[in-house]
Design a protein around this motif. Structure first.
Motif, PDB file in Angstrom:
ATOM      1  N   ASP A  45       0.818  -1.143   0.138  1.00 12.97           N
ATOM      2  CA  ASP A  45      -0.101  -0.040   0.100  1.00 12.97           C
ATOM      3  C   ASP A  45       0.833   1.213   0.038  1.00 12.97           C
ATOM      4  OD1 ASP A  45      -1.906   1.847   0.223  1.00 12.97           O
ATOM      5  OD2 ASP A  45      -2.820   1.271   1.965  1.00 12.97           O
ATOM      6  N   TRP A  46       1.167   1.878  -1.096  1.00  9.54           N
ATOM      7  CA  TRP A  46       2.106   2.748  -1.354  1.00  9.54           C
ATOM      8  C   TRP A  46       1.483   4.297  -0.720  1.00  9.54           C
ATOM      9  CZ3 TRP A  46       6.807   2.178  -2.658  1.00  9.54           C
ATOM     10  CH2 TRP A  46       7.006   0.930  -3.530  1.00  9.54           C
ATOM     11  N   SER A  47       0.396   4.313  -0.382  1.00 10.67           N
ATOM     12  CA  SER A  47      -0.375   5.481   0.298  1.00 10.67           C
ATOM     13  C   SER A  47       0.081   5.434   1.748  1.00 10.67           C
ATOM     14  CB  SER A  47      -1.660   5.293   0.272  1.00 10.67           C
ATOM     15  OG  SER A  47      -2.320   4.464   1.082  1.00 10.67           O
ATOM     16  N   GLN A  48       0.686   4.185   2.238  1.00 16.34           N
ATOM     17  CA  GLN A  48       1.376   4.175   3.707  1.00 16.34           C
ATOM     18  C   GLN A  48       2.576   4.416   3.771  1.00 16.34           C
ATOM     19  OE1 GLN A  48      -1.099   3.874   6.087  1.00 16.34           O
ATOM     20  NE2 GLN A  48      -2.285   4.167   4.563  1.00 16.34           N
ATOM     21  N   MET A  49       3.308   4.700   2.676  1.00 17.25           N
ATOM     22  CA  MET A  49       4.796   4.727   2.575  1.00 17.25           C
ATOM     23  C   MET A  49       5.174   6.205   3.299  1.00 17.25           C
ATOM     24  SD  MET A  49       7.206   4.614  -0.666  1.00 17.25           S
ATOM     25  CE  MET A  49       6.694   6.160  -1.525  1.00 17.25           C
ATOM     26  N   VAL A  50       6.119   6.358   3.912  1.00 16.39           N
ATOM     27  CA  VAL A  50       6.787   7.553   4.461  1.00 16.39           C
ATOM     28  C   VAL A  50       8.306   7.634   4.144  1.00 16.39           C
ATOM     29  CG1 VAL A  50       7.395   8.590   6.428  1.00 16.39           C
ATOM     30  CG2 VAL A  50       5.531   7.185   6.638  1.00 16.39           C
ATOM     31  N   GLU A  53      11.954  12.524   2.757  1.00 17.96           N
ATOM     32  CA  GLU A  53      11.695  13.786   2.474  1.00 17.96           C
ATOM     33  C   GLU A  53      10.383  14.222   3.130  1.00 17.96           C
ATOM     34  OE1 GLU A  53      11.675  11.800  -0.214  1.00 17.96           O
ATOM     35  OE2 GLU A  53      14.006  12.604  -0.971  1.00 17.96           O
ATOM     36  N   MET A  54       9.475  13.293   3.501  1.00 17.72           N
ATOM     37  CA  MET A  54       8.388  13.512   4.338  1.00 17.72           C
ATOM     38  C   MET A  54       8.772  13.746   5.689  1.00 17.72           C
ATOM     39  SD  MET A  54       5.781  10.623   2.146  1.00 17.72           S
ATOM     40  CE  MET A  54       4.370  10.845   3.288  1.00 17.72           C
ATOM     41  N   LYS A  55       9.742  12.835   6.226  1.00 15.82           N
ATOM     42  CA  LYS A  55      10.290  12.745   7.470  1.00 15.82           C
ATOM     43  C   LYS A  55      10.849  14.473   7.715  1.00 15.82           C
ATOM     44  CE  LYS A  55      10.958   8.059   8.289  1.00 15.82           C
ATOM     45  NZ  LYS A  55      11.920   7.373   9.024  1.00 15.82           N
ATOM     46  N   GLN A  56      11.662  14.761   6.650  1.00 12.38           N
ATOM     47  CA  GLN A  56      12.238  16.000   6.829  1.00 12.38           C
ATOM     48  C   GLN A  56      11.487  17.320   6.891  1.00 12.38           C
ATOM     49  OE1 GLN A  56      14.996  15.887   3.287  1.00 12.38           O
ATOM     50  NE2 GLN A  56      16.412  15.042   4.434  1.00 12.38           N
ATOM     51  N   ASP A  57      10.251  17.107   6.084  1.00  8.64           N
ATOM     52  CA  ASP A  57       9.239  17.920   6.145  1.00  8.64           C
ATOM     53  C   ASP A  57       8.474  18.178   7.372  1.00  8.64           C
ATOM     54  OD1 ASP A  57       9.799  18.770   3.269  1.00  8.64           O
ATOM     55  OD2 ASP A  57       8.050  17.508   2.384  1.00  8.64           O
TER      56      ASP A  57
END
Length: 132
Positions: A45-50, A53-57
């Motif tokens: 489920d790619w919608s659950q991928m972190v 860049e998301m962590k940095q944001d």
């Protein structure tokens, strides 16, 4: 036990949101297991991928929220100091020291409001000093 196609799949480029089905010729579930496996075992489920860049944001947003909270706290201190001094000035009952203190606190409050305009904000902040 997996086929070559399962062991060396083609690259997944720009996957859609939601579940992406994995090759079906390999099932990692043991044949004789009493454990209830989810139906999603062969998909991602790619919608659950972190991503990194998301962590940095998220870290940047958390830092910004902390800086904004600090500014609000310091502005609250300034507001509390300004209110009685402003009352004395409004009533023409302020001493020269109170009028000077009022001006200093107002300058401090203006400097706090201008912090977002600083170069390097919000990571590098030159905090104004509160009046003595």
């Amino acid at each position: 036990m997996a086929s070559a196609q399962s062991r060396f799949p083609v690259d997944i480029v720009n996957p859609p949101d939601g579940r992406v089905q994995l090759p079906t010729d390999f099932d990692p579930r043991p044949e004789q297991s009493e454990v209830s496996w989810p139906d999603t075992i062969g998909s991602i489920d790619w919608s659950q991928m972190v991503t990194a860049e998301m962590k940095q944001d998220a870290a940047a947003a958390q830092h910004l929220a902390g800086v904004q909270a600090e500014i609000a706290g310091r502005r609250g201190v300034a507001d509390s100091a300004i209110a009685p001094l402003q009352d004395a000035v409004d009533l023409d009952d302020a001493t020269e020291a109170e009028a000077t203190a009022l001006k200093a606190w107002k300058k401090y409050r203006v400097a706090l409001n201008r912090l977002p305009e600083q170069a390097g904000y919000p990571t590098d902040i030159d905090w104004p000093a509160p009046p003595a």
